[in-house]
Design a protein around this motif. Structure first.
Motif, PDB file in Angstrom:
ATOM      1  N   HIS A 118       0.924  -1.062  -0.091  1.00  0.00           N
ATOM      2  CA  HIS A 118       0.023  -0.041   0.208  1.00  0.00           C
ATOM      3  C   HIS A 118       0.907   1.343  -0.065  1.00  0.00           C
ATOM      4  O   HIS A 118       0.780   2.112  -0.797  1.00  0.00           O
ATOM      5  CB  HIS A 118      -0.896  -0.043   1.290  1.00  0.00           C
ATOM      6  N   GLU A 119       1.900   1.206   0.876  1.00  0.00           N
ATOM      7  CA  GLU A 119       2.953   2.452   1.019  1.00  0.00           C
ATOM      8  C   GLU A 119       3.452   2.609  -0.424  1.00  0.00           C
ATOM      9  O   GLU A 119       3.883   3.674  -0.864  1.00  0.00           O
ATOM     10  CB  GLU A 119       3.716   2.466   2.194  1.00  0.00           C
ATOM     11  N   HIS A 122       1.565   4.366  -2.801  1.00  0.00           N
ATOM     12  CA  HIS A 122       1.460   5.631  -2.879  1.00  0.00           C
ATOM     13  C   HIS A 122       2.599   6.486  -3.436  1.00  0.00           C
ATOM     14  O   HIS A 122       2.656   7.630  -4.137  1.00  0.00           O
ATOM     15  CB  HIS A 122       1.531   6.349  -1.300  1.00  0.00           C
ATOM     16  N   PHE A 172      -3.764  11.993   2.915  1.00  0.00           N
ATOM     17  CA  PHE A 172      -4.123  11.265   1.611  1.00  0.00           C
ATOM     18  C   PHE A 172      -5.474  11.330   1.627  1.00  0.00           C
ATOM     19  O   PHE A 172      -6.142  11.100   2.663  1.00  0.00           O
ATOM     20  CB  PHE A 172      -3.669   9.946   1.719  1.00  0.00           C
ATOM     21  N   GLU A 177      -6.414   6.645  -1.094  1.00  0.00           N
ATOM     22  CA  GLU A 177      -6.413   5.340  -0.350  1.00  0.00           C
ATOM     23  C   GLU A 177      -6.903   4.305  -0.968  1.00  0.00           C
ATOM     24  O   GLU A 177      -6.309   3.167  -1.089  1.00  0.00           O
ATOM     25  CB  GLU A 177      -6.989   5.670   0.832  1.00  0.00           C
ATOM     26  N   HIS A 223      -4.343   7.243   7.492  1.00  0.00           N
ATOM     27  CA  HIS A 223      -5.138   6.164   6.509  1.00  0.00           C
ATOM     28  C   HIS A 223      -6.541   5.925   6.871  1.00  0.00           C
ATOM     29  O   HIS A 223      -6.750   5.352   7.603  1.00  0.00           O
ATOM     30  CB  HIS A 223      -4.232   4.766   6.367  1.00  0.00           C
TER      31      HIS A 223
HETATM   32 ZN   LIG Z   1      -2.485   5.242   2.585  1.00  0.00          ZN
END
Ligand SMILES: [Zn+2]
Length: 274
Positions: A118-119, A122, A172, A177, A223
């Motif tokens: 997930h990171e 981004h 974010f 997300e 998040h």
């Molecule tokens: Zn995130």
């Protein structure tokens, strides 16, 4: 001049000269320079775990995931923050940080892999860079500052980073997300790891929020996490064939050794209140 603003002014000189940044594309080199400068500041302000076995494992797993998705050949660095708080964040250019508290709560490798993926999402989707590019004129430095940190809420002159990591890369949008979650599903599958760890980790965090909310403040601040993210992720996963999913790795000995090693380290330093 507050650190981040001076860093941004040094890093992106052409952008700040203009009144409007909409047309100012931030190059990959500028993105990496911004990330490197900020990573140096993170090293100075957050307690990072230097244990060789911990550093080695997080970088092996992180690189496996990054190589499955990164098309820009970034030089990735993965770091464990010595904080009992649950959090994870990324800097532009390929620096990813995961708090020890999150790893210790994960039950298997796929749950940690989902957070890292997930990171990575981004970063590969350049979410922070886009926020900067959309900023205007002299506000650009402040946008970076506010995107990366919470100093905007505590006063720009006091650019202290919260030890829990809640300060970094907080704002974010829900769209960002959702995009990073979708990237995480695709990336874990490409890396040979089951994406089922992603909703599993969300469930774990949501249930822990009921019993121990303060430990998760930082994570939920950066998040936004609701049931809808779980159902959206599960819907993406359902598009894969069960036979394919069942062949993917859920856990490894190496992860459990890594997790036990973290649990055996001295307690994390006390954290400041966010
Ligand atoms: Zn995130």
């Amino acid at each position: 001049m507050p650190f981040f603003i001076s860093a941004v002014r040094r890093g992106i000189p052409g952008c700040l000269a203009g009144a409007v940044l909409m047309s100012c594309a931030i190059s990959q080199q500028q993105e990496v320079e911004l990330g490197a400068t900020t990573a140096a500041e993170v090293s100075a302000q957050l307690p990072l775990i230097k244990d060789a076995a911990v550093v080695s494992y997080i970088n092996t797993l992180g690189t496996q995931l990054a190589q499955a998705t990164d098309t820009r050949d970034l030089d990735w660095t993965f770091t464990v923050v010595d904080s009992r708080e649950v959090n994870a964040f990324a800097l532009p250019g390929g620096w990813v940080y995961v708090n020890r508290g999150l790893i210790e709560r994960a039950t298997d490798m796929s749950e940690l892999a989902g957070v890292i993926a997930h990171e990575i999402g981004h970063v590969t989707l350049r979410h922070s860079v886009q926020q900067l590019q959309q900023a205007q004129g002299a506000n650009a430095g402040l946008v970076v500052l506010c995107t990366m940190t919470k100093v905007c809420e505590s006063g720009v002159s006091q650019a202290a980073i919260n030890v829990g990591g809640s300060a970094l890369f907080a704002k974010f949008s829900r769209t960002d997300e959702a995009e990073a979650d979708a990237e995480a599903v695709a990336t874990t599958v490409k890396a040979g790891i089951t994406p089922r760890g992603i909703p599993a980790m969300f469930r774990l965090l949501l249930s822990e929020r009921q019993s121990n909310p303060s430990a998760l403040d930082a994570f939920f601040a950066s998040h936004p996490l609701e049931e809808s993210r779980i159902t959206a992720t599960e819907a993406l996963i359902a598009k894969y064939q069960a036979a394919q999913l069942n062949r993917l790795t859920k856990d490894t000995q190496a992860f459990q050794t890594f997790r036990r090693r973290l649990l055996a380290l001295p307690p994390s330093p006390a954290t400041k209140a966010p």
